[in-house]
Design an enzyme around this catalytic site. Structure first.
Site, PDB file in Angstrom:
ATOM      1  N   ARG A  69      38.043  -8.203 -53.748  1.00  0.00           N
ATOM      2  CA  ARG A  69      37.497  -6.879 -53.469  1.00  0.00           C
ATOM      3  C   ARG A  69      36.170  -6.734 -54.209  1.00  0.00           C
ATOM      4  NH1 ARG A  69      38.729  -1.255 -56.090  1.00  0.00           N
ATOM      5  NH2 ARG A  69      37.506   0.011 -54.665  1.00  0.00           N
ATOM      6  N   HIS A 113      31.027   2.479 -53.897  1.00  0.00           N
ATOM      7  CA  HIS A 113      31.586   2.489 -55.245  1.00  0.00           C
ATOM      8  C   HIS A 113      30.550   3.161 -56.161  1.00  0.00           C
ATOM      9  CE1 HIS A 113      34.776   0.379 -57.877  1.00  0.00           C
ATOM     10  NE2 HIS A 113      34.101   1.161 -58.698  1.00  0.00           N
ATOM     11  N   GLU A 158      37.667   5.784 -55.278  1.00  0.00           N
ATOM     12  CA  GLU A 158      37.979   6.875 -56.214  1.00  0.00           C
ATOM     13  C   GLU A 158      37.105   8.109 -56.040  1.00  0.00           C
ATOM     14  OE1 GLU A 158      38.030   5.462 -60.235  1.00  0.00           O
ATOM     15  OE2 GLU A 158      39.699   4.108 -59.881  1.00  0.00           O
ATOM     16  N   ASN A 280      44.321   2.876 -57.132  1.00  0.00           N
ATOM     17  CA  ASN A 280      43.919   2.342 -58.437  1.00  0.00           C
ATOM     18  C   ASN A 280      44.754   3.019 -59.509  1.00  0.00           C
ATOM     19  OD1 ASN A 280      41.965   0.996 -57.032  1.00  0.00           O
ATOM     20  ND2 ASN A 280      40.226   2.113 -57.904  1.00  0.00           N
ATOM     21  N   TYR A 282      45.653   3.151 -63.680  1.00  0.00           N
ATOM     22  CA  TYR A 282      45.407   2.753 -65.075  1.00  0.00           C
ATOM     23  C   TYR A 282      46.427   3.346 -66.046  1.00  0.00           C
ATOM     24  CZ  TYR A 282      41.273   0.435 -63.465  1.00  0.00           C
ATOM     25  OH  TYR A 282      40.443  -0.437 -62.814  1.00  0.00           O
ATOM     26  N   GLU A 341      43.088  -1.697 -57.816  1.00  0.00           N
ATOM     27  CA  GLU A 341      42.593  -1.919 -59.182  1.00  0.00           C
ATOM     28  C   GLU A 341      43.721  -1.684 -60.163  1.00  0.00           C
ATOM     29  OE1 GLU A 341      39.174   0.300 -60.604  1.00  0.00           O
ATOM     30  OE2 GLU A 341      38.114  -0.037 -58.721  1.00  0.00           O
TER      31      GLU A 341
HETATM   32  C1  FCB Z   1      37.818   2.627 -62.257  1.00  0.00           C
HETATM   33  C2  FCB Z   1      36.567   2.208 -61.504  1.00  0.00           C
HETATM   34  C3  FCB Z   1      36.081   0.828 -61.839  1.00  0.00           C
HETATM   35  C4  FCB Z   1      36.234   0.508 -63.315  1.00  0.00           C
HETATM   36  C5  FCB Z   1      37.605   0.840 -63.816  1.00  0.00           C
HETATM   37  C6  FCB Z   1      37.829   0.532 -65.261  1.00  0.00           C
HETATM   38  O1  FCB Z   1      37.891   4.010 -62.316  1.00  0.00           O
HETATM   39  O2  FCB Z   1      36.812   2.272 -60.118  1.00  0.00           O
HETATM   40  O3  FCB Z   1      34.766   0.723 -61.394  1.00  0.00           O
HETATM   41  O4  FCB Z   1      35.236   1.113 -64.030  1.00  0.00           O
HETATM   42  O5  FCB Z   1      37.884   2.193 -63.587  1.00  0.00           O
END
Ligand code: FCB
Length: 436
Positions: A69, A113, A158, A280, A282, A341
Site C-alpha cells: 500500500r 494521503h 483517514e 487503520n 493503533y 495500517e
Molecule cells: C496514521 C497515518 C500514517 C502514519 C501513522 C503512524 O494516522 O495514516 O500516515 O503517520 O498514523
C-alpha cells in the site's frame, strides 16, 4: 488470497518535492512554516524514495509480502489540483506499479494521503465543496492510466484525522484551528470519496475501498455522563466516517450542537457499494464526561498498558474488539475488511549488529493474533498491512518517531532491515498465515 503488506505514504517517503513538475502540497507549505513540525523537519528529502524506489521494491520482495500500500501524490499528477495530468508524475507511479507487478506484489494505491495541492487549499481546501469534484477528476485521470493493472484502490486515508488534526486543531497541514467549524471537511471528503468511486468504476478499476482510522471507545466509567460522552466521541471519530459510507446516513451529532449540511443525492453518492473497508488501528481511546472546553467529551487516556515511543498504549486485543464491533454494528452492510495500517514507533537503536526491535516484534505478533481471533469470531478480514516499510517523516513529529520494519539513516539514506523485518519474513515464508 489474504493480503500481507506494508504501507507507506507519498509525502512521508518520497522527497523530490520540486522534481519532474510536482506542484506544491499543503504539507510542503506547512512543514516550512516555523514551529509547525518538531525541529523544523520537512519532507523535502524524506527517504528519497522517489529516486530509490527500486531498492525499496527489493526490500519488499525480500520481505515476501504479496501486497504494498502506497499513496499517489496528487500534486505530482495535477500540480495545481486540476486539469491536464503531468506525464512525469503519472510515469513515476506507472513504473512503480509495473515493478510491483513484475515482483508478484499487488499494488494498492491510496489516492489521497493528506497532501492536497496547495492551489486547492488556497481556494478553501476541503472546506470547499468543489474540492470533492476536483478529487474525482484526479481519481479519473489516475485510473485511466492504471486501472488496467491496479486491482485494488483506496480513495482516502483517514478522513477523520485529516479533518480533526488538519482543520480542527491545526496540528497537521493545512494548520487551520477551526474546531467544530471543520465539520464540512468531513462531508466534502466523503463526497469526494463517493465521486471518486464513480470515476474509478467508470475507468474500469477493480476493487475500491476507503481507509478509515477507527478506535474502540472505552467509557471511563459506567456513569451516565461518561457513557454519553463516549457515545459522542464514537459518533465523531468512527461513525461520522463509517455510517455514511456503509449505511448512507450520518450519526446523531446533536451533542456537538451541529449537523452535517447535506444536499439531495449526496448520501447516495457517498454510500455507493464498496469492495472492502480499510481500517487503520493503533489504539483504543478512553473517554469521560466533558471538562468544560466546549467539546461534549474528554479524552482521559488509556492507562495500564505498555506504550510505544509515541506514548500510544499497546492493546492488541483492541484490534479484535474493533473488528468484531464493526461486524456487530454494520452486520451484512460491512464489506470485507482490510487492516490497512497497524504498527508502532519504538526507540530503535542502530548498532553494528543492526536494530533489535523486540518490542515491535511483540506488537506485530500480538496484533496479527488479534486479527486471527477476529476471523475466528466471524469477521471477514482479508488483509493486514504493517505501518510502515521504512522509518519516515512522521508528520508533526518529523523524523523523531520511527515506525519502519527497515531503519533509515536520514543522513546517508542507508536502509537497514530491523529484527522485526527478519521476523516477519520468516513468518511469511513459513506459510504461517490465516487461511485464505
Ligand atoms: C496514521 C497515518 C500514517 C502514519 C501513522 C503512524 O494516522 O495514516 O500516515 O503517520 O498514523
Amino acid at each position: 488470497m489474504f493480503l500481507w503488506g506494508t504501507a507507506t505514504a507519498a509525502y512521508q517517503i518520497e522527497g523530490a518535492v520540486a522534481e519532474d513538475g510536482r506542484g506544491v502540497s499543503i504539507w510542503d507549505t506547512f512543514a516550512h512554516e516555523p514551529g509547525r513540525v518538531r525541529d523544523g523537519h520537512t519532507g523535502d528529502v524524506a527517504c528519497d524514495h522517489y529516486h530509490r524506489w527500486r531498492e525499496d521494491l527489493g526490500l519488499l520482495t525480500d520481505l515476501g509480502v504479496n501486497a504494498y500500500r502506497f499513496s499517489i501524490a496528487w500534486p505530482r499528477i495535477q500540480p495545481d489540483g486540476a486539469g491536464a495530468p503531468n506525464p512525469a508524475g503519472l510515469g513515476f507511479y506507472e513504473r512503480l506499479v509495473d515493478g510491483l507487478l513484475a515482483a508478484g506484489i499487488t499494488p494498492v494505491p491510496t489516492l489521497f494521503h493528506w497532501d492536497l495541492p496547495q492551489a486547492l487549499e488556497d481556494r478553501g481546501g476541503w472546506l470547499d465543496r468543489d474540492t470533492a469534484e476536483r478529487f474525482s477528476e484526479y481519481a479519473g485521470v489516475v485510473a485511466e492510466r492504471l486501472a488496467d493493472r491496479v486491482p485494488m484502490w483506496i480513495t482516502l486515508n483517514e478522513p477523520f484525522v485529516h479533518m480533526a488534526f488538519g482543520y480542527g486543531m491545526g496540528v497537521h497541514a493545512p494548520g487551520r484551528a477551526l474546531l467544530l467549524d471543520a465539520l464540512p471537511v468531513a462531508h466534502h471528503q466523503l463526497l469526494g470519496h463517493g465521486l471518486a468511486v464513480q470515476a474509478l468504476r467508470a475507468a474500469g478499476a477493480g476493487q475500491v475501498l476507503i481507509t478509515n482510522n477507527c478506535t474502540p471507545v472505552w467509557p471511563a466509567s459506567d456513569s451516565e455522563e461518561d457513557l454519553a460522552a463516549a457515545a459522542a466521541y464514537d459518533a465523531l471519530h468512527n461513525r461520522l466516517f463509517n455510517d455514511p459510507v456503509l449505511l448512507g446516513s450520518y450519526p446523531d451529532l446533536s451533542a456537538y450542537g451541529t449537523e452535517v449540511e447535506v444536499r439531495d443525492g449526496d448520501l447516495a453518492t457517498i454510500s455507493a457499494p464498496l469492495d472492502g473497508l480499510g481500517v487503520n488501528y493503533y489504539n483504543p481511546t478512553r473517554i469521560a464526561a466533558p471538562t468544560g472546553d466546549g467539546l461534549p467529551f474528554s479524552d482521559v487516556g488509556v492507562t495500564g498498558y505498555p506504550t510505544t515511543a509515541f506514548g500510544w498504549p499497546v492493546v492488541p486485543d483492541g484490534l479484535r474488539e474493533l473488528l468484531t464491533g464493526l461486524r456487530q454494528r454494520y452486520g451484512t452492510a460491512l464489506p470485507p475488511v482490510y487492516v490497512t495500517e497497524n504498527g508502532c514507533s519504538q526507540p530503535d537503536e542502530l548498532t553494528p549488529a543492526g536494530v533489535d526491535d523486540q518490542a515491535r516484534i511483540a506488537y506485530l505478533d500480538g496484533h496479527i493474533d488479534a486479527v486471527e481471533r477476529a476471523r475466528r469470531e466471524g469477521v471477514d478480514v482479508r488483509g493486514y498491512f504493517v505501518w510502515s516499510l521504512l522509518d519516515n517523516f512522521e508528520w508533526a513529529e518529523g523524523y523523531h518517531q520511527r515506525f519502519g520494519l527497515v531503519h533509515v539513516d536520514f543522513a546517508t539514506q542507508r536502509r537497514t532491515p530491523k529484527a522485526s523485518y527478519h521476523w516477519l519474513r520468516r513468518r511469511l515464508a513459513g506459510g504461517d498465515r490465516p487461511p485464505s
